[in-house]
Enzyme design. Structure first.
Site, PDB file in Angstrom:
ATOM      1  N   GLU A 152      -4.242   7.655  -4.488  1.00  0.00           N
ATOM      2  CA  GLU A 152      -4.342   6.911  -6.212  1.00  0.00           C
ATOM      3  C   GLU A 152      -5.612   7.499  -7.031  1.00  0.00           C
ATOM      4  O   GLU A 152      -6.994   7.397  -5.882  1.00  0.00           O
ATOM      5  CB  GLU A 152      -4.127   5.246  -6.140  1.00  0.00           C
ATOM      6  CG  GLU A 152      -2.499   4.859  -4.937  1.00  0.00           C
ATOM      7  CD  GLU A 152      -3.160   3.167  -5.188  1.00  0.00           C
ATOM      8  OE1 GLU A 152      -3.787   3.235  -5.603  1.00  0.00           O
ATOM      9  OE2 GLU A 152      -2.157   3.293  -4.862  1.00  0.00           O
TER      10      GLU A 152
ATOM     11  N   HIS B  85      -1.387   0.515 -10.053  1.00  0.00           N
ATOM     12  CA  HIS B  85      -2.658  -0.716  -9.084  1.00  0.00           C
ATOM     13  C   HIS B  85      -2.908  -1.705  -9.562  1.00  0.00           C
ATOM     14  O   HIS B  85      -4.184  -1.782  -9.363  1.00  0.00           O
ATOM     15  CB  HIS B  85      -2.962  -0.020  -7.775  1.00  0.00           C
ATOM     16  CG  HIS B  85      -4.327  -0.143  -6.810  1.00  0.00           C
ATOM     17  ND1 HIS B  85      -3.870   0.299  -5.773  1.00  0.00           N
ATOM     18  CD2 HIS B  85      -3.550  -2.252  -6.255  1.00  0.00           C
ATOM     19  CE1 HIS B  85      -4.366  -0.658  -4.272  1.00  0.00           C
ATOM     20  NE2 HIS B  85      -4.587  -2.048  -4.773  1.00  0.00           N
TER      21      HIS B  85
ATOM     22  N   ARG C  76       0.718  -0.992   0.270  1.00  0.00           N
ATOM     23  CA  ARG C  76      -0.554   0.161  -0.065  1.00  0.00           C
ATOM     24  C   ARG C  76       1.062   1.531   0.035  1.00  0.00           C
ATOM     25  O   ARG C  76       2.115   1.622   0.878  1.00  0.00           O
ATOM     26  CB  ARG C  76      -1.112  -0.101   1.306  1.00  0.00           C
ATOM     27  CG  ARG C  76      -2.223  -1.037   1.185  1.00  0.00           C
ATOM     28  CD  ARG C  76      -3.825  -0.032   0.328  1.00  0.00           C
ATOM     29  NE  ARG C  76      -4.438  -0.832   0.227  1.00  0.00           N
ATOM     30  CZ  ARG C  76      -4.550  -2.367  -0.775  1.00  0.00           C
ATOM     31  NH1 ARG C  76      -3.866  -2.660  -1.414  1.00  0.00           N
ATOM     32  NH2 ARG C  76      -5.785  -3.915  -0.401  1.00  0.00           N
TER      33      ARG C  76
HETATM   34  P1  NAP Z   1      -1.600 -11.305   4.724  1.00  0.00           P
HETATM   35  O1  NAP Z   1      -1.084 -12.841   4.677  1.00  0.00           O
HETATM   36  O2  NAP Z   1      -2.629 -11.109   6.035  1.00  0.00           O
HETATM   37  O3  NAP Z   1      -0.104 -11.275   5.176  1.00  0.00           O
HETATM   38  C1  NAP Z   1       0.419 -10.092   5.870  1.00  0.00           C
HETATM   39  C2  NAP Z   1       1.883 -10.183   6.517  1.00  0.00           C
HETATM   40  O4  NAP Z   1       2.522  -8.984   7.613  1.00  0.00           O
HETATM   41  C3  NAP Z   1       1.618 -11.448   7.998  1.00  0.00           C
HETATM   42  O5  NAP Z   1       2.785 -12.121   7.732  1.00  0.00           O
HETATM   43  C4  NAP Z   1       1.685  -9.398   8.402  1.00  0.00           C
HETATM   44  O6  NAP Z   1       2.468 -10.392  10.008  1.00  0.00           O
HETATM   45  C5  NAP Z   1       2.710  -8.847   8.355  1.00  0.00           C
HETATM   46  N1  NAP Z   1       2.464  -7.661   8.964  1.00  0.00           N
HETATM   47  C6  NAP Z   1       1.354  -7.479   9.644  1.00  0.00           C
HETATM   48  N2  NAP Z   1       2.146  -5.921   9.835  1.00  0.00           N
HETATM   49  C7  NAP Z   1       3.809  -6.450  10.347  1.00  0.00           C
HETATM   50  C8  NAP Z   1       4.563  -5.019  10.642  1.00  0.00           C
HETATM   51  N3  NAP Z   1       3.922  -3.886  11.385  1.00  0.00           N
HETATM   52  N4  NAP Z   1       5.405  -5.519  10.919  1.00  0.00           N
HETATM   53  C9  NAP Z   1       6.159  -6.407  10.047  1.00  0.00           C
HETATM   54  N5  NAP Z   1       5.105  -7.559   9.268  1.00  0.00           N
HETATM   55  C10 NAP Z   1       4.084  -6.693   9.969  1.00  0.00           C
HETATM   56  O7  NAP Z   1      -1.776 -10.535   3.610  1.00  0.00           O
HETATM   57  P2  NAP Z   1      -1.363 -10.605   1.979  1.00  0.00           P
HETATM   58  O8  NAP Z   1      -2.139 -11.865   1.451  1.00  0.00           O
HETATM   59  O9  NAP Z   1       0.141 -11.122   2.243  1.00  0.00           O
HETATM   60  O10 NAP Z   1      -1.666  -9.064   1.765  1.00  0.00           O
HETATM   61  C11 NAP Z   1      -1.261  -8.116   1.637  1.00  0.00           C
HETATM   62  C12 NAP Z   1      -0.977  -7.365   1.580  1.00  0.00           C
HETATM   63  O11 NAP Z   1      -0.684  -6.857   0.233  1.00  0.00           O
HETATM   64  C13 NAP Z   1      -1.860  -6.467   1.709  1.00  0.00           C
HETATM   65  O12 NAP Z   1      -3.148  -6.340   2.860  1.00  0.00           O
HETATM   66  C14 NAP Z   1      -2.794  -5.656   0.979  1.00  0.00           C
HETATM   67  O13 NAP Z   1      -2.447  -3.980   1.300  1.00  0.00           O
HETATM   68  C15 NAP Z   1      -1.585  -5.799   0.325  1.00  0.00           C
HETATM   69  N6  NAP Z   1      -2.050  -6.198  -1.519  1.00  0.00           N
HETATM   70  C16 NAP Z   1      -2.201  -5.544  -2.535  1.00  0.00           C
HETATM   71  C17 NAP Z   1      -2.552  -5.574  -4.026  1.00  0.00           C
HETATM   72  C18 NAP Z   1      -2.521  -4.903  -5.311  1.00  0.00           C
HETATM   73  O14 NAP Z   1      -3.304  -4.805  -6.547  1.00  0.00           O
HETATM   74  N7  NAP Z   1      -0.704  -4.243  -4.875  1.00  0.00           N
HETATM   75  C19 NAP Z   1      -2.833  -6.894  -4.129  1.00  0.00           C
HETATM   76  C20 NAP Z   1      -3.414  -7.247  -2.727  1.00  0.00           C
HETATM   77  C21 NAP Z   1      -2.899  -7.545  -1.572  1.00  0.00           C
HETATM   78  P3  NAP Z   1       1.916 -11.514  10.784  1.00  0.00           P
HETATM   79  O15 NAP Z   1       1.862 -13.490  10.061  1.00  0.00           O
HETATM   80  O16 NAP Z   1       2.663 -12.269  11.983  1.00  0.00           O
HETATM   81  O17 NAP Z   1       0.328 -11.717  10.870  1.00  0.00           O
END
Ligand code: NAP
Length: 327
Positions: free
Chosen positions: A268, A287, A239
């Protein structure tokens, strides 16, 4: 009485809208760039039992106006557009779409890694501009991706999918930093955990994949960019809020890092006047992390599944605030 569903974005394919139309009365605001400013939106919000969409900010005041709302279904995995605490206080279930977009978003991250390192966008434009008049030389060389070290910040679903691609596809070494350790993924993928500062200092590529939260806001600030190596390439697939964009511009200008590949921005959409757009050392994408026909369809179907289950009082396939609602 038939329940009413508010649609607040364009992202629902026809077959998924039809599933909703079979069951509910629809208040469809999908044609509007900003549905909340559309005529009749306030009344529709007040009368909606459920709502589905993406890209609209749901602050506490908006949630207050949705007096009947029981289910809010986001066509996204990230939930930074929603005041989750306000939703949970009201007992409103928030659906999201984890998993179905993981591989597609990881593919986009790899596209950014490859295109920044090998200068794909810049050099394709160079050809288009008629500048390829002799064999390329040092001025057009890039840097290798294979066998370099990739530091992934956020080792969740998408972080792990990127790590697999990097290790098994490109022979890269992966280090990661995350809120919690992932021993299973460490063993499976063959990567190891490091502290944030060490990851920044010793990675050839640094890739952000954390959610946009208060904790991660400006995680990549002036200090973080100063810790990176001058040859490092920064990738943001997470993000825009996780990056202090002024600090990133300053780091690029000063040669503190080599390049950046960005799928997301603080505000955005961004245009040609944005300080991170229009420069050869930045690949800026609009995005598109999950933006393929197949994946956007899968996301819409899961979001509709969430909405229908929630409105029927059943467990949603993917409810973001389930733990809060159970308390
Ligand atoms: P996820 O499985 O929930 O993974 C997020 C990871 O970030 C988790 O492992 C979490 O740790 C870690 N985390 C959270 N806060 C943190 C911090 N302060 N310091 C270090 N690590 C931290 O989510 P995901 O499905 O992989 O997606 C991740 C993010 O990608 C989404 O939230 C979204 O904002 C973004 N995204 C972007 C797009 C795009 O179009 N560019 C598409 C999809 C997603 P824990 O394992 O300890 O909970």
């Amino acid at each position: 009485m038939t329940q009413t569903v508010l649609i607040f974005s364009d992202n629902l394919p026809d077959d998924q809208t039809a599933r909703l139309a079979e069951r509910y009365q629809l208040a469809d605001f999908s044609g509007y760039e900003d549905p909340s400013a559309a005529p009749g939106f306030g009344d529709a919000l007040a009368g909606a039992d459920g709502a589905i969409g993406v890209h609209m900010r749901w602050a506490a005041e908006t949630i207050d106006q949705a007096a009947r709302l029981k289910v809010l279904s986001s066509v996204s995995v990230g939930v930074d557009n929603y005041d989750v605490a306000a939703l949970s206080r009201r007992g409103i279930a928030l659906g999201h779409t984890p998993g179905v977009l993981t591989d597609t978003t990881a593919d986009t991250a790899m596209a950014l890694i490859l295109s920044t390192a090998r200068r794909v966008v810049e050099l394709a434009e160079w050809v288009r501009a008629g500048q390829w008049t002799a064999p390329v030389g040092r001025d057009q060389f890039g840097v290798n991706v294979h066998h370099k070290r990739l530091g992934i910040v956020g080792m969740g679903r998408i972080g792990q999918a990127i790590a697999r691609r990097a290790v098994f596809g490109f022979g890269m070494e992966v280090v990661y930093h995350n809120r919690s350790r992932k021993p299973g993924a460490e063993d499976e993928i063959g990567m190891h955990y490091v502290e944030f500062d060490e990851l920044l200092a010793n990675s050839d590529f640094v890739c952000a994949v954390v959610p946009g939260t208060d904790d991660t806001r400006h995680m990549f600030d002036e200090t973080a960019f100063e810790r990176m190596a001058p040859h490092a390439i920064f990738i943001n697939i997470a993000r825009g809020s996780v990056v202090d964009e002024n600090a990133l511009v300053a780091a690029l200008d000063a040669g503190g890092i080599r390049a950046a590949g960005l799928d997301v921005f603080q505000d955005e959409p961004v245009g040609p006047g944005h300080a991170l757009v229009g420069r050869n050392d930045v690949v800026a994408l609009p995005h598109i992390g999950s933006a393929t026909f197949e994946t956007r369809h899968d996301m819409a179907r899961l979001a509709v599944d969430n909405l229908i289950a929630g409105l029927q009082g059943e467990q949603m396939p993917a409810c973001y605030n389930a733990a809060d609602l159970d308390r």
